[in-house]
Structure formats: C-alpha cells, structure tokens
Write a protein that holds these residues in place. Structure first.
Motif, PDB file in Angstrom:
ATOM      1  N   MET A   1      58.899 -81.850 -31.629  1.00 42.21           N
ATOM      2  CA  MET A   1      57.886 -81.098 -30.916  1.00 42.21           C
ATOM      3  C   MET A   1      58.532 -80.407 -29.714  1.00 42.21           C
ATOM      4  SD  MET A   1      54.213 -82.538 -29.855  1.00 42.21           S
ATOM      5  CE  MET A   1      53.343 -81.844 -28.508  1.00 42.21           C
ATOM      6  N   LEU A   2      58.113 -79.187 -29.431  1.00 45.61           N
ATOM      7  CA  LEU A   2      58.719 -78.372 -28.378  1.00 45.61           C
ATOM      8  C   LEU A   2      58.594 -79.032 -27.003  1.00 45.61           C
ATOM      9  CD1 LEU A   2      60.155 -75.727 -27.645  1.00 45.61           C
ATOM     10  CD2 LEU A   2      57.908 -74.691 -27.340  1.00 45.61           C
ATOM     11  N   LYS A   3      57.431 -79.578 -26.679  1.00 42.77           N
ATOM     12  CA  LYS A   3      57.227 -80.186 -25.358  1.00 42.77           C
ATOM     13  C   LYS A   3      58.220 -81.324 -25.120  1.00 42.77           C
ATOM     14  CE  LYS A   3      53.850 -82.204 -22.259  1.00 42.77           C
ATOM     15  NZ  LYS A   3      52.503 -82.658 -22.044  1.00 42.77           N
ATOM     16  N   ASP A   4      58.411 -82.173 -26.109  1.00 43.56           N
ATOM     17  CA  ASP A   4      59.349 -83.296 -25.976  1.00 43.56           C
ATOM     18  C   ASP A   4      60.776 -82.799 -25.769  1.00 43.56           C
ATOM     19  OD1 ASP A   4      57.243 -85.068 -26.349  1.00 43.56           O
ATOM     20  OD2 ASP A   4      57.559 -85.196 -28.514  1.00 43.56           O
TER      21      ASP A   4
ATOM     22  N   VAL B   1      61.681 -79.897 -24.480  1.00 46.37           N
ATOM     23  CA  VAL B   1      61.764 -79.307 -23.139  1.00 46.37           C
ATOM     24  C   VAL B   1      61.876 -80.415 -22.088  1.00 46.37           C
ATOM     25  CG1 VAL B   1      60.518 -77.961 -21.397  1.00 46.37           C
ATOM     26  CG2 VAL B   1      60.581 -77.173 -23.762  1.00 46.37           C
ATOM     27  N   GLU B   2      61.069 -81.474 -22.224  1.00 45.25           N
ATOM     28  CA  GLU B   2      61.132 -82.588 -21.265  1.00 45.25           C
ATOM     29  C   GLU B   2      62.529 -83.206 -21.239  1.00 45.25           C
ATOM     30  OE1 GLU B   2      57.626 -85.335 -20.532  1.00 45.25           O
ATOM     31  OE2 GLU B   2      57.089 -84.449 -22.461  1.00 45.25           O
ATOM     32  N   LYS B   3      63.122 -83.396 -22.398  1.00 43.64           N
ATOM     33  CA  LYS B   3      64.464 -83.983 -22.484  1.00 43.64           C
ATOM     34  C   LYS B   3      65.483 -83.059 -21.819  1.00 43.64           C
ATOM     35  CE  LYS B   3      67.682 -85.922 -25.907  1.00 43.64           C
ATOM     36  NZ  LYS B   3      68.891 -85.190 -25.611  1.00 43.64           N
ATOM     37  N   LEU B   4      65.412 -81.768 -22.097  1.00 41.96           N
ATOM     38  CA  LEU B   4      66.336 -80.801 -21.493  1.00 41.96           C
ATOM     39  C   LEU B   4      66.142 -80.732 -19.975  1.00 41.96           C
ATOM     40  CD1 LEU B   4      66.069 -77.963 -24.168  1.00 41.96           C
ATOM     41  CD2 LEU B   4      68.091 -79.379 -23.715  1.00 41.96           C
TER      42      LEU B   4
ATOM     43  N   PHE C   1      52.552 -77.651 -19.632  1.00 38.35           N
ATOM     44  CA  PHE C   1      52.779 -77.010 -20.917  1.00 38.35           C
ATOM     45  C   PHE C   1      51.436 -76.446 -21.349  1.00 38.35           C
ATOM     46  CE2 PHE C   1      54.276 -76.663 -25.240  1.00 38.35           C
ATOM     47  CZ  PHE C   1      55.657 -76.535 -25.091  1.00 38.35           C
ATOM     48  N   GLY C   2      51.272 -75.134 -21.174  1.00 38.41           N
ATOM     49  CA  GLY C   2      49.986 -74.515 -21.438  1.00 38.41           C
ATOM     50  C   GLY C   2      49.868 -73.918 -22.823  1.00 38.41           C
ATOM     51  N   SER C   3      48.746 -73.239 -23.029  1.00 32.49           N
ATOM     52  CA  SER C   3      48.504 -72.605 -24.324  1.00 32.49           C
ATOM     53  C   SER C   3      49.528 -71.500 -24.558  1.00 32.49           C
ATOM     54  CB  SER C   3      47.086 -72.053 -24.377  1.00 32.49           C
ATOM     55  OG  SER C   3      46.926 -71.057 -23.390  1.00 32.49           O
ATOM     56  N   GLY C   4      49.848 -71.287 -25.805  1.00 34.39           N
ATOM     57  CA  GLY C   4      50.843 -70.276 -26.153  1.00 34.39           C
ATOM     58  C   GLY C   4      52.249 -70.690 -25.743  1.00 34.39           C
ATOM     59  N   ASN C   5      52.452 -72.007 -25.606  1.00 34.26           N
ATOM     60  CA  ASN C   5      53.760 -72.548 -25.195  1.00 34.26           C
ATOM     61  C   ASN C   5      54.230 -71.976 -23.862  1.00 34.26           C
ATOM     62  OD1 ASN C   5      53.895 -74.200 -27.428  1.00 34.26           O
ATOM     63  ND2 ASN C   5      55.030 -72.710 -28.647  1.00 34.26           N
ATOM     64  N   ALA C   6      53.310 -71.846 -22.918  1.00 35.81           N
ATOM     65  CA  ALA C   6      53.663 -71.394 -21.573  1.00 35.81           C
ATOM     66  C   ALA C   6      54.133 -72.617 -20.788  1.00 35.81           C
ATOM     67  CB  ALA C   6      52.461 -70.756 -20.893  1.00 35.81           C
ATOM     68  N   ILE C   7      55.419 -72.637 -20.474  1.00 33.37           N
ATOM     69  CA  ILE C   7      56.029 -73.771 -19.780  1.00 33.37           C
ATOM     70  C   ILE C   7      56.186 -73.400 -18.308  1.00 33.37           C
ATOM     71  CG2 ILE C   7      58.051 -75.283 -19.660  1.00 33.37           C
ATOM     72  CD1 ILE C   7      58.614 -74.209 -22.631  1.00 33.37           C
ATOM     73  N   ARG C   8      55.656 -74.263 -17.430  1.00 36.49           N
ATOM     74  CA  ARG C   8      55.771 -74.014 -15.982  1.00 36.49           C
ATOM     75  C   ARG C   8      56.357 -75.259 -15.336  1.00 36.49           C
ATOM     76  NH1 ARG C   8      54.867 -71.348 -11.605  1.00 36.49           N
ATOM     77  NH2 ARG C   8      53.684 -72.106  -9.834  1.00 36.49           N
ATOM     78  N   ILE C   9      57.454 -75.060 -14.596  1.00 40.80           N
ATOM     79  CA  ILE C   9      58.151 -76.158 -13.928  1.00 40.80           C
ATOM     80  C   ILE C   9      58.228 -75.828 -12.437  1.00 40.80           C
ATOM     81  CG2 ILE C   9      60.361 -77.368 -13.721  1.00 40.80           C
ATOM     82  CD1 ILE C   9      60.765 -76.628 -16.765  1.00 40.80           C
ATOM     83  N   THR C  10      57.829 -76.777 -11.600  1.00 42.56           N
ATOM     84  CA  THR C  10      57.926 -76.601 -10.150  1.00 42.56           C
ATOM     85  C   THR C  10      58.872 -77.671  -9.612  1.00 42.56           C
ATOM     86  OG1 THR C  10      55.647 -75.817 -10.108  1.00 42.56           O
ATOM     87  CG2 THR C  10      56.634 -76.399  -7.999  1.00 42.56           C
ATOM     88  N   LEU C  11      59.852 -77.225  -8.834  1.00 41.98           N
ATOM     89  CA  LEU C  11      60.888 -78.105  -8.300  1.00 41.98           C
ATOM     90  C   LEU C  11      60.851 -78.146  -6.782  1.00 41.98           C
ATOM     91  CD1 LEU C  11      63.877 -76.685 -10.408  1.00 41.98           C
ATOM     92  CD2 LEU C  11      62.486 -78.693 -10.952  1.00 41.98           C
ATOM     93  N   ASP C  12      61.410 -79.196  -6.223  1.00 37.30           N
ATOM     94  CA  ASP C  12      61.671 -79.274  -4.788  1.00 37.30           C
ATOM     95  C   ASP C  12      63.022 -79.951  -4.647  1.00 37.30           C
ATOM     96  OD1 ASP C  12      61.408 -79.040  -2.055  1.00 37.30           O
ATOM     97  OD2 ASP C  12      59.505 -80.093  -1.935  1.00 37.30           O
ATOM     98  N   GLY C  13      63.541 -79.955  -3.436  1.00 38.90           N
ATOM     99  CA  GLY C  13      64.848 -80.560  -3.224  1.00 38.90           C
ATOM    100  C   GLY C  13      64.962 -81.161  -1.845  1.00 38.90           C
ATOM    101  N   ASP C  14      65.849 -82.128  -1.724  1.00 46.52           N
ATOM    102  CA  ASP C  14      66.054 -82.791  -0.438  1.00 46.52           C
ATOM    103  C   ASP C  14      66.505 -81.809   0.637  1.00 46.52           C
ATOM    104  OD1 ASP C  14      65.358 -85.284  -1.545  1.00 46.52           O
ATOM    105  OD2 ASP C  14      67.405 -85.564  -2.276  1.00 46.52           O
TER     106      ASP C  14
ATOM    107  N   GLU D   1      66.313 -72.964 -21.524  1.00 48.72           N
ATOM    108  CA  GLU D   1      66.176 -71.804 -22.405  1.00 48.72           C
ATOM    109  C   GLU D   1      67.334 -71.651 -23.392  1.00 48.72           C
ATOM    110  OE1 GLU D   1      64.581 -67.247 -22.034  1.00 48.72           O
ATOM    111  OE2 GLU D   1      65.136 -68.344 -20.219  1.00 48.72           O
ATOM    112  N   HIS D   2      68.554 -71.901 -22.932  1.00 47.49           N
ATOM    113  CA  HIS D   2      69.724 -71.715 -23.798  1.00 47.49           C
ATOM    114  C   HIS D   2      69.839 -72.788 -24.880  1.00 47.49           C
ATOM    115  CE1 HIS D   2      71.943 -68.982 -20.692  1.00 47.49           C
ATOM    116  NE2 HIS D   2      70.838 -68.450 -21.169  1.00 47.49           N
ATOM    117  N   ASN D   3      69.027 -73.832 -24.778  1.00 47.47           N
ATOM    118  CA  ASN D   3      69.061 -74.893 -25.780  1.00 47.47           C
ATOM    119  C   ASN D   3      67.820 -74.906 -26.668  1.00 47.47           C
ATOM    120  OD1 ASN D   3      71.595 -76.442 -25.263  1.00 47.47           O
ATOM    121  ND2 ASN D   3      70.728 -76.419 -23.205  1.00 47.47           N
ATOM    122  N   LEU D   4      67.034 -73.840 -26.585  1.00 45.79           N
ATOM    123  CA  LEU D   4      65.867 -73.693 -27.444  1.00 45.79           C
ATOM    124  C   LEU D   4      66.042 -72.445 -28.301  1.00 45.79           C
ATOM    125  CD1 LEU D   4      62.973 -74.424 -24.913  1.00 45.79           C
ATOM    126  CD2 LEU D   4      63.930 -75.983 -26.595  1.00 45.79           C
ATOM    127  N   ASP D   5      65.462 -72.473 -29.465  1.00 47.10           N
ATOM    128  CA  ASP D   5      65.578 -71.357 -30.392  1.00 47.10           C
ATOM    129  C   ASP D   5      64.237 -70.630 -30.477  1.00 47.10           C
ATOM    130  OD1 ASP D   5      66.115 -69.570 -32.405  1.00 47.10           O
ATOM    131  OD2 ASP D   5      66.664 -71.086 -33.895  1.00 47.10           O
TER     132      ASP D   5
END
Length: 153
Positions: free
Chosen positions: A1-4, A6-9, A27-40, A56-60
């Motif tokens: 599954m795509l979500k799994d 993406v989570e692993k990557l 992980f929204g409709s139409g496979n819209a992936i949104r990631i929000t990051l923060d850092g120390d 992205e480079h590890n998905l087809d």
C-alpha cells in the motif's frame, strides 16, 4: 500500500537527520501526501527538499499517481510536541489551558510540563499604588489547549 511505503521512506529520511522531526503526516484523497516538519534548530529549505526527494525518488508514479508536499511548521503554527517547547526556551509564548491563559517567557520545558515567567503590576499589599512582581507558572503539557510563540517585529 502506498501510505505504508511513504511512512517507511519518511522514517528512513528522518533517521538521516536527527535534528528534524515529524509534526504532521496526512494522506488525503487522490493520494495527496502532506508532511510537516520541525527541527531543534529550525528547518531549512534543503531539509524539506532532502525529505521530499528521499520519498519521491523511491516511488514509481507509473504504479500510483500522488502529490507530495513537504513543509516546515510555520512561525505562527501552534506548538504541538514537547520537543518544540524545548527548542523555544527563552522565547515568549501565549499558552491557553482549559481554565486560564498565560503570556510569558518560556524558562523551562520537560516532556511533562513547561514553566512560564513574566512580570506583572499588582496593587501594593499596604497603601496605594502598584508594584512590579515576578510571576511564575508551571503548566502540565497535557492540559495545554494551544500554545504559540509570540513573534516580535
């Protein structure tokens, strides 16, 4: 599954950058992936690009179409994790709990609670007039409804 996948990557990409951490993954409709990051020490554009590329480079796209957005938590974004409090020690915060609202300098932060300090004008105990007193409030993180850094311009 795509979500799994993406989570692993995503976890692999974050393991390469220990000062960067995940705030939100949706992980929204139409496979819209949104990631929000923060850092120390904050998040740079390069950090976002590195995480985006690692995914992205590890998905087809021939297998499944998707959109990917990797962003940093904005300056006005609420604080949602104990790790974010720790990185903001020394800054002024506005914190709302179920019963109160506080505004003060964040002086301490653990995984369970934060400490805010501020000065307030109060009536003198005896006589007329006011005096400036130092206030301090320890707030349990689980009781915080919303906390934001107050930006100075």
């Amino acid at each position: 599954m795509l979500k799994d996948k993406v989570e692993k990557l995503l976890q692999e990409a974050l393991a390469q950058k220990e000062s960067i951490f995940l705030i939100d993954f949706s992980f929204g409709s139409g496979n819209a992936i949104r990631i929000t990051l923060d850092g120390d020490q904050g998040v740079t554009l390069k950090d976002c690009m590195d995480v985006s590329r690692a995914i992205e480079h590890n998905l087809d796209r021939e297998e499944e179409d998707f959109s990917l957005e990797v962003a940093s938590a904005g300056a006005g974004s609420p604080i949602v994790m104990p790790r974010q409090y720790k990185k903001n020690i020394g800054r002024k915060l506005k914190v709302k709990t179920l019963t109160n609202s506080f505004e003060g300098n964040l002086t301490e932060a653990t995984d369970e609670k934060i400490t805010l300090e501020w000065k307030a004008r109060e009536p003198k105990p005896i006589g007329k007039g006011k005096i400036t007193v130092q206030k301090r409030e320890e707030i349990v993180i689980s009781e915080i409804e919303e906390a934001k850094v107050i930006l100075k311009f």
